[in-house]
Design a protein around this motif. Structure first.
Motif, PDB file in Angstrom:
ATOM      1  N   HIS A   1       0.846  -1.190   0.000  1.00  0.00           N
ATOM      2  CA  HIS A   1       0.000   0.000   0.000  1.00  0.00           C
ATOM      3  C   HIS A   1       0.883   1.243   0.000  1.00  0.00           C
ATOM      4  N   ILE A   2       0.400   2.276  -0.680  1.00  0.00           N
ATOM      5  CA  ILE A   2       1.083   3.564  -0.710  1.00  0.00           C
ATOM      6  C   ILE A   2       0.195   4.559   0.020  1.00  0.00           C
ATOM      7  N   TYR A   3       0.774   5.298   0.961  1.00  0.00           N
ATOM      8  CA  TYR A   3       0.000   6.248   1.764  1.00  0.00           C
ATOM      9  C   TYR A   3       0.443   7.675   1.427  1.00  0.00           C
ATOM     10  N   LEU A   4      -0.482   8.409   0.832  1.00  0.00           N
ATOM     11  CA  LEU A   4      -0.230   9.780   0.417  1.00  0.00           C
ATOM     12  C   LEU A   4      -1.111  10.707   1.257  1.00  0.00           C
TER      13      LEU A   4
ATOM     14  N   LEU B   1       4.154   8.846   2.917  1.00  0.00           N
ATOM     15  CA  LEU B   1       4.575   8.198   4.155  1.00  0.00           C
ATOM     16  C   LEU B   1       5.625   7.112   3.955  1.00  0.00           C
ATOM     17  N   ASP B   2       5.937   6.786   2.710  1.00  0.00           N
ATOM     18  CA  ASP B   2       6.994   5.827   2.438  1.00  0.00           C
ATOM     19  C   ASP B   2       7.468   6.001   1.007  1.00  0.00           C
ATOM     20  N   GLY B   3       8.719   5.618   0.748  1.00  0.00           N
ATOM     21  CA  GLY B   3       9.324   5.849  -0.558  1.00  0.00           C
ATOM     22  C   GLY B   3       8.862   4.937  -1.658  1.00  0.00           C
ATOM     23  N   CYS B   4       7.995   3.985  -1.367  1.00  0.00           N
ATOM     24  CA  CYS B   4       7.428   2.987  -2.303  1.00  0.00           C
ATOM     25  C   CYS B   4       8.514   2.334  -3.163  1.00  0.00           C
ATOM     26  N   SER B   5       8.132   1.662  -4.239  1.00  0.00           N
ATOM     27  CA  SER B   5       9.111   0.979  -5.074  1.00  0.00           C
ATOM     28  C   SER B   5       9.306   1.744  -6.378  1.00  0.00           C
ATOM     29  N   ARG B   6      10.355   1.409  -7.082  1.00  0.00           N
ATOM     30  CA  ARG B   6      10.623   2.052  -8.374  1.00  0.00           C
ATOM     31  C   ARG B   6       9.436   1.854  -9.325  1.00  0.00           C
TER      32      ARG B   6
ATOM     33  N   PRO C   1      13.256  -2.562  -0.895  1.00  0.00           N
ATOM     34  CA  PRO C   1      12.870  -2.059  -2.223  1.00  0.00           C
ATOM     35  C   PRO C   1      11.477  -1.457  -2.316  1.00  0.00           C
ATOM     36  N   ASP C   2      10.511  -1.960  -1.544  1.00  0.00           N
ATOM     37  CA  ASP C   2       9.151  -1.443  -1.626  1.00  0.00           C
ATOM     38  C   ASP C   2       8.906  -0.273  -0.684  1.00  0.00           C
ATOM     39  N   HIS C   3       9.970   0.219  -0.058  1.00  0.00           N
ATOM     40  CA  HIS C   3       9.849   1.357   0.866  1.00  0.00           C
ATOM     41  C   HIS C   3      10.810   2.496   0.533  1.00  0.00           C
ATOM     42  N   ALA C   4      11.820   2.200  -0.269  1.00  0.00           N
ATOM     43  CA  ALA C   4      12.821   3.215  -0.611  1.00  0.00           C
ATOM     44  C   ALA C   4      13.069   3.329  -2.108  1.00  0.00           C
ATOM     45  N   GLY C   5      12.600   2.361  -2.871  1.00  0.00           N
ATOM     46  CA  GLY C   5      12.985   2.262  -4.285  1.00  0.00           C
ATOM     47  C   GLY C   5      12.560   3.417  -5.163  1.00  0.00           C
ATOM     48  N   GLY C   6      11.478   4.102  -4.808  1.00  0.00           N
ATOM     49  CA  GLY C   6      11.009   5.201  -5.642  1.00  0.00           C
ATOM     50  C   GLY C   6      11.450   6.569  -5.172  1.00  0.00           C
TER      51      GLY C   6
ATOM     52  N   THR D   1      -5.475  12.523  15.464  1.00  0.00           N
ATOM     53  CA  THR D   1      -6.405  11.393  15.353  1.00  0.00           C
ATOM     54  C   THR D   1      -5.840  10.095  15.921  1.00  0.00           C
ATOM     55  N   ARG D   2      -4.546  10.101  16.293  1.00  0.00           N
ATOM     56  CA  ARG D   2      -3.865   8.904  16.844  1.00  0.00           C
ATOM     57  C   ARG D   2      -3.845   7.757  15.838  1.00  0.00           C
ATOM     58  N   GLN D   3      -3.816   8.072  14.559  1.00  0.00           N
ATOM     59  CA  GLN D   3      -3.641   7.044  13.529  1.00  0.00           C
ATOM     60  C   GLN D   3      -2.145   6.827  13.316  1.00  0.00           C
ATOM     61  N   LEU D   4      -1.756   5.561  13.146  1.00  0.00           N
ATOM     62  CA  LEU D   4      -0.335   5.217  13.117  1.00  0.00           C
ATOM     63  C   LEU D   4      -0.007   4.333  11.920  1.00  0.00           C
ATOM     64  N   TYR D   5       1.023   4.711  11.178  1.00  0.00           N
ATOM     65  CA  TYR D   5       1.545   3.877  10.092  1.00  0.00           C
ATOM     66  C   TYR D   5       2.801   3.177  10.591  1.00  0.00           C
ATOM     67  N   ILE D   6       2.822   1.834  10.517  1.00  0.00           N
ATOM     68  CA  ILE D   6       3.954   1.084  11.071  1.00  0.00           C
ATOM     69  C   ILE D   6       4.742   0.308  10.015  1.00  0.00           C
ATOM     70  N   ALA D   7       4.475   0.566   8.741  1.00  0.00           N
ATOM     71  CA  ALA D   7       5.225  -0.074   7.650  1.00  0.00           C
ATOM     72  C   ALA D   7       5.211  -1.606   7.789  1.00  0.00           C
TER      73      ALA D   7
END
Length: 253
Positions: free
Chosen positions: A12-15, A25-30, A61-66, A162-168
């Protein structure tokens, strides 16, 4: 705050949208660069320059590749944990990078996805180095949390109002059961990070590879019980296989 959730190559990609400024919220993949760019322009009707900050939660790769290419396309800054830059350094690091890219393709195949170009520079060049507990630069409603264990530099991101948390990748699912990820490079730190998330009592938890869940629905004790006591990663797996093979050879003589 609007949270846009896109389906990426294997995650998932979080924008995040605050007015006309965007936070990734993360660098996603290439392989996800076109997905992100098209969504910003076509779905949100914003220029690519609206993306102001890309956070890399860890170097897989799916968190920094892009991250690097998205920076070139949008002018956004990249922010990361200070240790992220060194994760794939040296000969062992480069070998781990090759393995992780191959594992990404393997996961994609399991998901029925075609093989895509996902190669990226293994040495991150961030514009900003983050501190534990600090507010995200330019997005003060978000707080940075260090949650290492999967790697030595994992980040989670908490939306304070909102206390929402992304934990990768702190928690994944295998056969519909919530479990620790692979690898767990630092078992003690992993357990501490999981306990930290539990104690934060977030209202909602977002994962890289799972649908969002209410935190109260997660059995943290069960996940902690499954956490390894020794590192569980490429190198330890390889060493164990070698020792197992040598042991079999010795027993056969």
């Amino acid at each position: 705050m609007q949270l846009h959730i896109l389906q990426g190559y294997i995650q998932h990609i979080y924008l995040v949208q605050h007015d006309n400024s965007l936070l990734l919220l993360d660098g996603c993949s290439r392989a996800d660069i076109t997905t992100v760019s098209d969504y910003i322009q076509q779905q949100l009707g914003l220029p690519l320059e609206a993306l102001k900050l890309i956070i890399v939660t860890h170097m897989h790769p799916d968190h920094a590749g892009g991250a690097h290419k998205l920076r070139r396309l949008t002018g956004a800054r990249i922010a990361s944990h200070p240790k992220a830059r060194r994760w794939y350094s040296g000969l062992l690091g480069r070998t781990a990078h090759l393995i992780d890219v191959s594992l990404t393709w393997w996961v994609a195949t399991r998901l029925g996805k075609p093989k895509r170009h996902i190669w990226y520079n293994p040495l991150l060049k961030p514009d900003l180095l983050l501190l534990d507990g600090q507010q995200v630069p330019g997005f003060a409603e978000w707080q940075v949390l260090f949650t290492p264990g999967h790697t030595d530099h994992d980040l989670s991101l908490l939306h304070l109002p909102t206390r929402q948390l992304y934990i990768a990748d702190l928690i994944v699912s295998v056969k519909k059961r919530l479990v620790p990820p692979y690898p767990v490079c630092h078992p003690n730190q992993y357990k501490q990070s999981l306990q930290r998330v539990q104690e934060l009592a977030p209202s909602q938890i977002y994962f890289a590879h799972l649908p969002a869940r209410a935190a109260e629905s997660i059995d943290f004790a069960a996940i902690l019980a499954q956490a390894p006591t020794l590192p569980k990663n490429h190198w330890h797996s390889m060493k164990n296989r070698i020792l197992h093979t040598l042991g079999r050879q010795n027993r056969s003589h």
